[in-house]
Design an enzyme around this catalytic site. Structure first.
Site, PDB file in Angstrom:
ATOM      1  N   ASN A  83       0.795  -1.219   0.000  1.00  0.00           N
ATOM      2  CA  ASN A  83       0.000   0.000   0.000  1.00  0.00           C
ATOM      3  C   ASN A  83       0.832   1.276   0.000  1.00  0.00           C
ATOM      4  O   ASN A  83       0.315   2.351   0.279  1.00  0.00           O
ATOM      5  CB  ASN A  83      -0.968  -0.010   1.180  1.00  0.00           C
ATOM      6  N   ILE A  90       0.858   6.796   0.064  1.00  0.00           N
ATOM      7  CA  ILE A  90       0.168   5.800   0.880  1.00  0.00           C
ATOM      8  C   ILE A  90      -1.252   5.619   0.370  1.00  0.00           C
ATOM      9  O   ILE A  90      -1.976   6.594   0.172  1.00  0.00           O
ATOM     10  CB  ILE A  90       0.109   6.242   2.360  1.00  0.00           C
ATOM     11  N   CYS A  91      -1.641   4.368   0.175  1.00  0.00           N
ATOM     12  CA  CYS A  91      -3.008   4.053  -0.231  1.00  0.00           C
ATOM     13  C   CYS A  91      -3.740   3.447   0.962  1.00  0.00           C
ATOM     14  O   CYS A  91      -3.534   2.287   1.314  1.00  0.00           O
ATOM     15  CB  CYS A  91      -3.030   3.076  -1.405  1.00  0.00           C
ATOM     16  N   VAL A  92      -4.533   4.258   1.608  1.00  0.00           N
ATOM     17  CA  VAL A  92      -5.372   3.794   2.709  1.00  0.00           C
ATOM     18  C   VAL A  92      -6.665   4.608   2.628  1.00  0.00           C
ATOM     19  O   VAL A  92      -6.643   5.814   2.406  1.00  0.00           O
ATOM     20  CB  VAL A  92      -4.655   3.931   4.073  1.00  0.00           C
TER      21      VAL A  92
END
Length: 183
Positions: A83, A90-92
């Protein structure tokens, strides 16, 4: 430099004061000397993960829309994680579609630390890490441990410290990391 309205400044000062006086476990926060719009955090790699023993520098950038819009978050420390892109994005969901203005900086940092414990390969920015996590966990863990050792170990231990994307790093450290870039 961005201009924040007075209510946003008050909220940030309150949040950051609370984070500095009673930080969540394994998270240290500092403010940029000249601006409230840049927040630096150091996350301890969680025990029992490939990131254990690492110190990961995260930078959050606040814009004039905060708290209605989420901060932008990047890993400054290079990390092998599904992620997190190779550039640190950041992929959240908390930083995107699931953001709610009552969350705040602490919620973001705790969520990112949880991402180190429970990566989400279905929303991978680093496809290689996501594929390894799903198909060959041991290879994923080995690669993540190597990257942690090289890039996130405190100075004096194996690795070059948590500031690997710092353009002001000494040339010897940059050369060492260039040679290890294949990891």
């Amino acid at each position: 430099a961005q201009r924040l309205d007075a209510s946003t400044v008050r909220r940030l000062v309150t949040e950051l004061g609370r984070l500095q006086s009673t930080p969540p476990e394994g998270i240290t926060v500092s403010m940029h000397e000249d601006s409230l719009t840049e927040i630096n955090a150091l996350l301890d790699g969680p025990q029992g993960t490939p990131y254990e023993g690492g110190k990961f520098h995260i930078r959050l950038t606040i814009d004039e829309g905060y708290p209605s819009t989420p901060p932008k978050g990047v890993f400054v420390t290079k990390i092998f994680h599904p992620n997190v892109s190779e550039h640190g994005e950041i992929c959240v969901n908390t930083l995107k579609k699931d953001w709610q203005k009552h969350y705040g900086i602490e919620h973001v940092l705790v969520t990112v630390k949880c991402l180190l414990i429970y990566p989400n390969p279905e929303s991978a920015l680093n496809e290689e890490a996501g594929k390894l996590l799903l198909e060959r966990y041991d290879d994923y863990a080995t690669r993540a441990k190597i990257m942690t050792g090289v890039h996130a170990k405190p100075k004096g231990e194996t690795g070059g410290g948590a500031e690997n994307r710092d353009p002001g790093a000494p040339a010897a450290v940059k050369d060492k990391k260039k040679n290890l870039k294949r990891f």
